[in-house]
Motif scaffolding. Structure first.
Motif, PDB file in Angstrom:
ATOM      1  N   TYR A 182      44.230  30.779   1.590  1.00 42.00           N
ATOM      2  CA  TYR A 182      43.235  30.109   2.433  1.00 42.00           C
ATOM      3  C   TYR A 182      43.871  28.927   3.166  1.00 42.00           C
ATOM      4  CZ  TYR A 182      40.465  32.607  -1.010  1.00 42.00           C
ATOM      5  OH  TYR A 182      39.969  33.574  -1.827  1.00 42.00           O
ATOM      6  N   GLU A 201      43.953  26.745   6.721  1.00 43.16           N
ATOM      7  CA  GLU A 201      43.197  26.493   7.950  1.00 43.16           C
ATOM      8  C   GLU A 201      44.089  26.713   9.180  1.00 43.16           C
ATOM      9  OE1 GLU A 201      39.748  23.500   9.260  1.00 43.16           O
ATOM     10  OE2 GLU A 201      41.286  22.731   7.919  1.00 43.16           O
ATOM     11  N   VAL A 202      43.494  27.301  10.198  1.00 45.09           N
ATOM     12  CA  VAL A 202      44.245  27.563  11.432  1.00 45.09           C
ATOM     13  C   VAL A 202      44.285  26.271  12.257  1.00 45.09           C
ATOM     14  CG1 VAL A 202      44.309  28.957  13.537  1.00 45.09           C
ATOM     15  CG2 VAL A 202      43.548  29.984  11.387  1.00 45.09           C
ATOM     16  N   ASP A 238      38.787  39.716  -3.023  1.00 49.73           N
ATOM     17  CA  ASP A 238      39.792  39.599  -1.946  1.00 49.73           C
ATOM     18  C   ASP A 238      41.020  40.421  -2.307  1.00 49.73           C
ATOM     19  OD1 ASP A 238      38.180  37.928  -0.526  1.00 49.73           O
ATOM     20  OD2 ASP A 238      39.099  36.082  -1.262  1.00 49.73           O
ATOM     21  N   TYR A 293      44.766  32.584 -14.009  1.00 50.15           N
ATOM     22  CA  TYR A 293      43.560  32.373 -13.190  1.00 50.15           C
ATOM     23  C   TYR A 293      43.435  33.501 -12.166  1.00 50.15           C
ATOM     24  CZ  TYR A 293      39.887  29.461 -11.099  1.00 50.15           C
ATOM     25  OH  TYR A 293      38.681  28.973 -10.671  1.00 50.15           O
ATOM     26  N   GLY A 346      39.987  36.197  -5.918  1.00 49.97           N
ATOM     27  CA  GLY A 346      39.338  35.287  -4.961  1.00 49.97           C
ATOM     28  C   GLY A 346      37.902  34.940  -5.283  1.00 49.97           C
ATOM     29  N   ILE A 347      37.350  35.488  -6.360  1.00 50.30           N
ATOM     30  CA  ILE A 347      35.943  35.238  -6.707  1.00 50.30           C
ATOM     31  C   ILE A 347      35.890  34.204  -7.837  1.00 50.30           C
ATOM     32  CG2 ILE A 347      33.784  36.330  -7.481  1.00 50.30           C
ATOM     33  CD1 ILE A 347      34.847  37.337  -4.721  1.00 50.30           C
ATOM     34  N   PRO A 348      35.130  33.129  -7.654  1.00 51.90           N
ATOM     35  CA  PRO A 348      35.077  32.088  -8.685  1.00 51.90           C
ATOM     36  C   PRO A 348      34.518  32.623 -10.003  1.00 51.90           C
ATOM     37  CG  PRO A 348      33.957  31.379  -6.672  1.00 51.90           C
ATOM     38  CD  PRO A 348      34.269  32.819  -6.501  1.00 51.90           C
ATOM     39  N   TYR A 396      47.090  25.239  -7.740  1.00 52.53           N
ATOM     40  CA  TYR A 396      46.017  24.866  -6.807  1.00 52.53           C
ATOM     41  C   TYR A 396      44.619  25.177  -7.326  1.00 52.53           C
ATOM     42  CZ  TYR A 396      47.778  29.518  -5.586  1.00 52.53           C
ATOM     43  OH  TYR A 396      48.275  30.779  -5.640  1.00 52.53           O
ATOM     44  N   PHE A 397      44.494  25.683  -8.562  1.00 49.11           N
ATOM     45  CA  PHE A 397      43.164  25.966  -9.095  1.00 49.11           C
ATOM     46  C   PHE A 397      42.670  24.829  -9.981  1.00 49.11           C
ATOM     47  CE2 PHE A 397      44.399  30.534  -8.382  1.00 49.11           C
ATOM     48  CZ  PHE A 397      43.443  30.780  -7.416  1.00 49.11           C
ATOM     49  N   GLU A 398      41.342  24.730 -10.049  1.00 43.44           N
ATOM     50  CA  GLU A 398      40.741  23.695 -10.911  1.00 43.44           C
ATOM     51  C   GLU A 398      40.993  24.029 -12.382  1.00 43.44           C
ATOM     52  OE1 GLU A 398      37.771  24.326 -12.850  1.00 43.44           O
ATOM     53  OE2 GLU A 398      37.544  26.411 -12.260  1.00 43.44           O
TER      54      GLU A 398
END
Lengths: 381, 296
Positions: free
Chosen positions: B57, B59-60, B122, B193, B217-219, B245-247
């Protein structure tokens, strides 16, 4: 023997079909669907002394289909069809344009078709990508509910500004017929004296342009600044011209995947010639007129699935400085799984002032649900 | 006057003599490190994604387009990891940009069969794209980048090849060291994760028995979390690995309830302290897993 021939033929047919199916799926455009539903109540439908929230109404806000594909290595096409409501409303071509991306002199990008013009920051964004549920009042009044969405040709160029600053200049020539404005005195959308009035057969082009500068200000923060202009004929009979100038900014801070803050604002300045009747010799009395409006909003994502934000609006009318509206909205977004499904709740208060009339305040509570299917590309920054 | 003329001539000669470097932009920091290893000082290399960011993910941003505008090469992981990249490539307006897909010759894992849709999360239709975490695949990546660099600058071919040989020699030595460290852990079960460590796990004989995410990709959901805890208890899983990068909150709860240990893993160079290059990145992950296995 015959059986083996049949098997070979069948195999060839099956192989041929699968190749054809593969080729078809490879060359098919990307198709995405975004639907928005709304549950809304407001207290503005009755006299002030009888104020009460209306029975919440469930509406099919919009159904949008995006069809997007490359035409060749140098160009792509994007088509957005939209239908508002679940009844017999027509399907409209929201946007349909081709963009020539590469291979042109000076690294020009050329866009041809019907599209949302780069005027300000919000005009090019479809409502599903807004953080709020209602269009800012200034943009509603000066650009109309559909925004500057017209047939035209657009050219953009990157201006050399070093290795860090991205600067782009865009210029458009638009057909100039479909730019509507909301005239509060007429109580119609796009029905005032505006460019939507096409009874005149004469062609009056509109011209628009935007200079945007994007600057990364820190490791996690980026700032975009923009200056736009738009000019055209708003009264085809008297050939009266209007000119809009707009300044916009957007700051986004995103330190990680679960936190982000967006601050954005736009101020629009209107200048136009208005006809004020005729003098005793029958000549049109012209008056130069200026008005303006702005909005500011902030939106905070504080965990993976929740966002919260607020917006302040203030605007005059395109035709009167005494016609004013101001308001505010607070909104919460809930994205339970991904951005493929979202719930958004908004409370908005709008106060409208008209000359000789009492100020009217309307409160609106809206709950929106939207879903998206397919690979519709994210809006850049 | 003569002196000034001399200085101008000297400056002009220097400007012409200093050949412009090949500019390479990579999607991930890992690819940047590997490209630098091949090209040394003859390349200018920059990564779009920081090691601490989730590469799925991104950002462009116009600033990324600016980086690609003047680049000769864009090096990507491929396999649809960088779905965001096409908009940046288009926005760069660089008709001469060469795009390298490093996954071309990688032996792919977890390639879905049948129809792929969003109901599967995803999922990547071409397979799991996290192949760079298997040190064996680094050779394939180096080879892919090398081929393109040689085509772009044939005069530097020998220099590039020598650098690859040197890097591979060092890699072989480290691979032997890593294999020795991981050998006692063959068959170790763990949960991660996301499915970022499939290639790494296959290389070292680890068994990833579940994921904190119910689907890619699904929480995490409460029911999936409860199911995962049951699975961990019944399979004796003692390690929950969490990418940088995950919580940490949900995996920590899972680890606590299942009697396991949470281990912070790292998928990309620079994603955590002490992961400044590829060797340190793999060192970091191996140390973390070995240490957690010892303690549990």
């Amino acid at each position: 023997m015959k059986t083996s021939h049949a098997i070979v033929l069948l195999s060839c047919f099956v192989a041929g079909s699968s190749v054809s199916a593969h080729a078809q799926s490879v060359f098919n455009p990307d198709i995405s669907i975004i639907s928005r539903f709304r549950f809304e109540s407001n207290d503005g439908q009755k006299l002030p002394e009888e104020r009460a929230f209306s029975k919440p109404e469930f509406t099919f806000e919009e159904f949008e289909v995006a069809i997007q594909s490359y035409l060749n290595p140098y160009a792509r096409a994007d088509v957005f069809l939209a239908k508002g409501g679940a009844g017999e409303e027509p399907i409209e071509i929201e946007e349909a344009y081709a963009t020539f991306l590469k291979g042109l002199p000076l690294d020009l990008n050329i866009r041809i078709g019907k599209y949302l013009t780069e005027f300000g920051k919000l005009n090019t964004m479809h409502p599903h990508s807004w953080s709020f549920l209602s269009k800012p009042l200034s943009l509603q009044r000066f650009l109309g509910e559909e925004g500057i969405n017209d047939l035209g040709i657009s050219a953009s160029i990157l201006i050399p500004a070093g290795d860090v600053v991205y600067a782009k200049l865009t210029a458009d020539v638009l057909r100039g017929h479909t730019i509507g404005t909301l005239d509060p005195t007429s109580h119609t959308q796009g029905g005032g004296v505006g460019m939507i009035d096409t009874a005149s057969s004469e062609v009056f082009y509109a011209n628009s342009g935007r200079l945007m500068v994007f600057v990364p200000v820190s490791e996690n923060g980026d700032l975009e600044l923009g200056v736009s202009g738009l000019t055209g004929i708003h009264d085809p009979y008297a050939r009266l011209r209007f000119t809009y100038a707009n300044i916009d900014f957007k700051y986004k801070w995103k330190p990680n995947a679960y936190t982000s803050l967006v601050l954005q604002g736009e101020a629009l300045f209107n200048h136009r010639k208005i006809s004020r009747g005729t003098d005793i010799r029958g000549r049109t009395i012209l008056q130069s007129f200026s008005s303006q409006g702005f909005y500011l909003y902030g939106n905070l994502q504080f965990n993976k699935v929740f966002t919260v934000g607020g917006r302040f609006d203030w605007t005059q009318s395109p035709y009167s400085t005494h016609e004013k509206a101001q308001g505010g909205a607070v909104f919460v977004g809930f994205y339970p799984v991904e951005e493929t499904a979202a719930f958004r709740l908004q409370y908005e208060h709008v106060r409208t002032t008209s000359p000789g009339a009492a100020t009217i305040g309307v409160n609106t509570i809206s709950l929106q649900f939207m879903f998206s299917m397919g690979p519709h590309k994210a809006h850049p920054f | 006057m003569k002196r000034i003329m001399f200085l101008i001539v000297l400056a002009t000669a220097y400007a012409f003599a200093a050949e412009p470097k090949i500019k390479v932009v990579t999607s991930l920091s890992d690819l940047a490190i590997l490209t630098k290893a091949i090209g040394g000082e003859r390349l200018e290399v920059e990564a779009l994604v920081r090691g601490s960011q989730n590469p799925h993910y991104i950002e462009v941003k116009p600033s990324y387009m600016l980086k690609l505008k003047s680049a000769n090469l864009f090096v990507a992981v491929g396999m649809q990891l960088e779905l965001w990249a096409q908009q940046i490539i288009d926005g760069s307006r660089n008709p001469n940009l060469i795009i390298i897909d490093c996954s071309k010759n990688v032996k792919k894992l977890e390639v879905p069969t049948g129809k792929v849709d969003a109901g599967m999360g995803d999922v990547h239709p071409q397979g799991n794209p996290h192949y760079w975490l298997d040190p064996e695949n680094v050779r394939v990546i180096l080879d892919e980048i090398l081929q393109h660099l040689v085509k772009l600058s044939p005069a530097d071919a020998e220099y590039f090849r020598a650098n690859v040989a040197e890097f591979t020699k060092r890699l072989d030595a480290k691979r032997a060291e890593w294999s020795a460290l991981m050998a006692p852990l063959k068959g170790l079960k763990l949960v991660t994760y996301h499915s970022s460590f499939s290639y790494f796990a296959e290389r070292y004989g680890l068994a990833v028995v579940g994921y904190v995410e119910p689907k890619p990709g699904i929480p995490p959901s409460p029911s999936h979390t409860a199911e995962l805890i049951r699975l961990m208890r019944s399979s004796g899983v003692k390690i929950v690995g969490v990418e940088q990068y995950f919580e940490e909150k949900t995996p920590q709860q899972i680890a606590n309830t299942a009697g396991a240990r949470l281990v912070r893993l790292c998928t990309s160079v620079g994603g955590r302290e002490g992961t400044d290059d590829y060797f340190k990145l793999i060192d970091y992950n191996i140390r973390a897993i070995v240490s957690a296995a010892k303690d549990s």
